[in-house]
Design an enzyme around this catalytic site. Structure first.
Site, PDB file in Angstrom:
ATOM      1  N   TYR A  21      16.615   3.097   5.740  1.00  0.00           N
ATOM      2  CA  TYR A  21      16.012   1.992   6.695  1.00  0.00           C
ATOM      3  C   TYR A  21      15.234   2.191   7.810  1.00  0.00           C
ATOM      4  O   TYR A  21      16.128   3.536   8.233  1.00  0.00           O
ATOM      5  CB  TYR A  21      16.919   0.979   7.008  1.00  0.00           C
ATOM      6  CG  TYR A  21      17.349  -0.261   6.102  1.00  0.00           C
ATOM      7  CD1 TYR A  21      15.941  -0.771   6.458  1.00  0.00           C
ATOM      8  CD2 TYR A  21      17.060  -0.975   4.904  1.00  0.00           C
ATOM      9  CE1 TYR A  21      14.914  -2.236   5.480  1.00  0.00           C
ATOM     10  CE2 TYR A  21      17.877  -2.201   4.658  1.00  0.00           C
ATOM     11  CZ  TYR A  21      16.682  -2.810   4.944  1.00  0.00           C
ATOM     12  OH  TYR A  21      15.870  -4.093   3.358  1.00  0.00           O
ATOM     13  N   GLU A  44      13.677   0.292  10.572  1.00  0.00           N
ATOM     14  CA  GLU A  44      13.097  -1.303  11.093  1.00  0.00           C
ATOM     15  C   GLU A  44      12.830  -0.132  12.504  1.00  0.00           C
ATOM     16  O   GLU A  44      13.559   0.107  13.357  1.00  0.00           O
ATOM     17  CB  GLU A  44      14.074  -2.141  11.131  1.00  0.00           C
ATOM     18  CG  GLU A  44      13.825  -2.998   9.905  1.00  0.00           C
ATOM     19  CD  GLU A  44      14.770  -4.156   9.711  1.00  0.00           C
ATOM     20  OE1 GLU A  44      15.343  -4.292  10.889  1.00  0.00           O
ATOM     21  OE2 GLU A  44      15.252  -5.013   8.798  1.00  0.00           O
ATOM     22  N   ASP A  46     -12.642  -5.038   7.927  1.00  0.00           N
ATOM     23  CA  ASP A  46     -12.021  -4.211   6.226  1.00  0.00           C
ATOM     24  C   ASP A  46     -12.778  -2.913   5.189  1.00  0.00           C
ATOM     25  O   ASP A  46     -13.249  -4.003   5.309  1.00  0.00           O
ATOM     26  CB  ASP A  46     -11.241  -5.492   5.496  1.00  0.00           C
ATOM     27  CG  ASP A  46     -10.137  -5.185   4.584  1.00  0.00           C
ATOM     28  OD1 ASP A  46     -10.720  -4.174   4.170  1.00  0.00           O
ATOM     29  OD2 ASP A  46      -9.921  -5.891   4.107  1.00  0.00           O
ATOM     30  N   THR A  56      -6.990  -0.610   3.283  1.00  0.00           N
ATOM     31  CA  THR A  56      -5.741  -0.237   1.672  1.00  0.00           C
ATOM     32  C   THR A  56      -5.880   1.119   1.942  1.00  0.00           C
ATOM     33  O   THR A  56      -6.816   2.085   2.245  1.00  0.00           O
ATOM     34  CB  THR A  56      -5.886  -0.889   0.363  1.00  0.00           C
ATOM     35  OG1 THR A  56      -7.736  -0.071   0.835  1.00  0.00           O
ATOM     36  CG2 THR A  56      -6.052  -2.181   0.757  1.00  0.00           C
ATOM     37  N   LYS A 115      -7.586   3.136  -2.251  1.00  0.00           N
ATOM     38  CA  LYS A 115      -9.055   3.486  -3.293  1.00  0.00           C
ATOM     39  C   LYS A 115      -9.486   4.658  -3.283  1.00  0.00           C
ATOM     40  O   LYS A 115      -8.920   5.716  -3.407  1.00  0.00           O
ATOM     41  CB  LYS A 115      -9.671   2.319  -2.735  1.00  0.00           C
ATOM     42  CG  LYS A 115      -8.616   0.821  -3.075  1.00  0.00           C
ATOM     43  CD  LYS A 115      -9.312  -0.553  -2.056  1.00  0.00           C
ATOM     44  CE  LYS A 115      -8.594  -1.886  -2.777  1.00  0.00           C
ATOM     45  NZ  LYS A 115      -8.133  -2.112  -1.651  1.00  0.00           N
ATOM     46  N   ARG A 148      -0.463   2.939  -2.448  1.00  0.00           N
ATOM     47  CA  ARG A 148      -0.827   1.175  -2.526  1.00  0.00           C
ATOM     48  C   ARG A 148       0.454   0.981  -1.586  1.00  0.00           C
ATOM     49  O   ARG A 148       0.850   0.583  -1.642  1.00  0.00           O
ATOM     50  CB  ARG A 148      -0.533   0.501  -3.997  1.00  0.00           C
ATOM     51  CG  ARG A 148      -1.289  -1.011  -3.901  1.00  0.00           C
ATOM     52  CD  ARG A 148      -0.838  -1.086  -5.564  1.00  0.00           C
ATOM     53  NE  ARG A 148      -1.587  -0.123  -6.570  1.00  0.00           N
ATOM     54  CZ  ARG A 148      -2.954  -1.007  -6.865  1.00  0.00           C
ATOM     55  NH1 ARG A 148      -3.054  -1.898  -6.467  1.00  0.00           N
ATOM     56  NH2 ARG A 148      -2.860   0.053  -7.610  1.00  0.00           N
TER      57      ARG A 148
HETATM   58  N1  DSN Z   1      -8.333  -6.790  -5.481  1.00  0.00           N
HETATM   59  C1  DSN Z   1      -9.388  -5.152  -4.404  1.00  0.00           C
HETATM   60  C2  DSN Z   1     -10.518  -5.485  -5.689  1.00  0.00           C
HETATM   61  O1  DSN Z   1     -10.234  -4.841  -6.857  1.00  0.00           O
HETATM   62  O2  DSN Z   1     -10.884  -5.065  -4.410  1.00  0.00           O
HETATM   63  C3  DSN Z   1      -8.961  -5.629  -3.236  1.00  0.00           C
HETATM   64  O3  DSN Z   1      -7.964  -6.024  -2.837  1.00  0.00           O
END
Ligand code: DSN
Length: 420
Positions: free
Chosen positions: A58, A60, A204, A230, A233, A239
């Site tokens: 933990y 925080e 984003d 994110t 990708k 993730r």
């Molecule tokens: N669900 C994702 C996508 O496939 O683009 C984005 O969060």
């Protein structure tokens, strides 16, 4: 690639049912050709970090300002992740604690907005993301959300229409970024639009962050108040999510992430982010991102040459949409027929789609995983030929069965897992 899956012996002994699912999923990832634009296969080091004992801690708070003792080693890891993220993206401030892209976006909104404020984002049905103001998402429920889209003819973002809409609805924040838009986004133009109406700008870059990190897509960092992403990708990490911002928003962002939205950060995931950022800073990463782009272009060009409608007229990124309207097959039917042939894509709405999203008129195709496996443009032309054949005969089981075997053989030439 050298993934070692045989190290899950403890799971095998403790929980054979979960272990069986692991092995089945490993086989699926190994034998099928995954062209889902938002997925990637993380490196063995990222997987190991994410599965590590850092999950036990933990922490925080923030490095050197925690609410728990014993944080010296997780502090070191979070500081490494922060330093590397700053180096990768050239941002003034970054918070690496968001559990997901959705939380990262929520943090960027709530750092400066109040419920009821107006936001303007790209419509989900035209390539945007759920968290950019969709009515079924927190972003559309918490804020008064308006949307912009693409031009009906060119299928490109219509910047003049965005300007007009911004003047009409006077948003407190403009949200830029997409899940299904294949062309370069003009961030300086969005900055101008936001400035002209006194709006904050949130970009984003979840899909394109690997391309941005390597300069293969222009960076929004100097143009936007907030940049979220994110990490799993094109960036090929675990993730999760993160928020970058101008220094003036640093305190508000940190405060809204903890204690505003989250409690304990996931230190094993932050460790995996640190590892992924190191990998992204290494010299080979730019060549890998270039291969992702080359492969996407090769696929899009291949489909165009066979008479398919590639939305927006091509791709500058890792993905594109195929509009199947003139092909007599829906997105759902195409997804199912391709899956039965060993090729995994997702059905996707195309701009001005008349079908519901659960059926959709298109499919989205992306190249991060094929590129991670080491495939190149010559494999892409074979993939176009297979997909074309399946889409011409979407119910032909014999075609699907033959192509499934051929796909498996191709995947075996570009292996990702080993059993030792
Ligand atoms: N669900 C994702 C996508 O496939 O683009 C984005 O969060």
């Amino acid at each position: 690639m050298g993934y070692v899956v045989g190290t899950l012996k403890a799971v095998k002994q403790e929980d054979p049912e979960v272990y069986a699912a692991f092995r089945a999923e490993e086989k699926r990832q190994r034998d099928k050709l995954v062209l889902i634009a938002s997925e990637n296969y993380a490196s063995p080091a990222v997987l190991a970090a994410q599965g590590s004992l850092m999950t036990n801690k933990y922490a925080e708070g923030y490095p050197r300002r925690r609410y728990y003792g014993g944080c010296q080693y997780v502090d070191a890891v979070e500081e490494l992740a922060i330093a590397r993220a700053k180096q990768l993206f050239g941002c003034e401030h970054v918070n690496v604690q968001p559990h997901s892209g959705s939380t990262a976006n929520m943090a960027a909104y709530l750092a400066v907005l109040k419920p009821g404020d107006t936001i303007l984002g790209m419509a989900l049905s035209q390539g945007g993301h759920l968290t950019h103001g969709s009515k079924v998402n927190f972003s559309g429920k918490l804020f008064q959300a308006f949307s912009y889209g693409v031009d009906r003819e060119t299928e490109l973002i219509d910047y003049d229409a965005v300007q007009q809409k911004a003047e009409e609805v006077r948003p407190r924040m403009i949200v830029v970024g997409a899940s299904a838009y294949s062309k370069v986004i003009d961030f300086p133009r969005f900055q101008e639009i936001a400035k002209s109406v006194g709006a904050y700008l949130l970009v984003d870059i979840a899909h394109i962050s690997g391309l941005v990190a390597t300069g293969l897509h222009p960076s929004p960092v100097s143009h936007a108040d907030f940049v979220t992403t994110t990490t799993h990708k094109t960036l090929r990490g675990p993730r999760a999510g993160m928020v970058m911002c101008k220094e003036e928003h640093a305190k508000a962002v940190d405060k809204i992430i903890f204690p505003g939205l989250q409690g304990g950060p996931l230190m094993h995931v932050i460790a995996a982010k640190a590892v992924a950022f190191k990998e992204a800073l290494a010299p080979g990463f730019a060549a890998y991102q270039q291969r992702i782009l080359d492969n996407a272009r090769a696929l899009a060009d291949g489909f165009t040459a066979r008479g398919y409608h590639v939305v927006s007229g091509g791709t500058d990124t890792h993905l594109f949409l195929l509009n199947l309207n003139s092909r007599g097959v829906t997105g759902k039917e195409a997804e199912e027929a391709l899956d039965a042939s060993g090729i995994i894509v997702n059905k996707n709405a195309v701009p001005y789609d008349e079908r519901p999203p659960a059926v959709a008129s298109g499919i989205r195709i992306g190249t991060p995983i094929a590129s991670t496996r080491g495939m190149g443009v010559s494999e892409m032309s074979q993939i176009v030929a297979w997909m074309d054949e399946v889409l011409h005969h979407p119910t032909a089981k014999r075609v699907q069965s033959r192509i499934r075997k051929e796909v498996k053989a191709l995947c075996a030439r570009f292996p990702v897992f080993s059993d030792s």
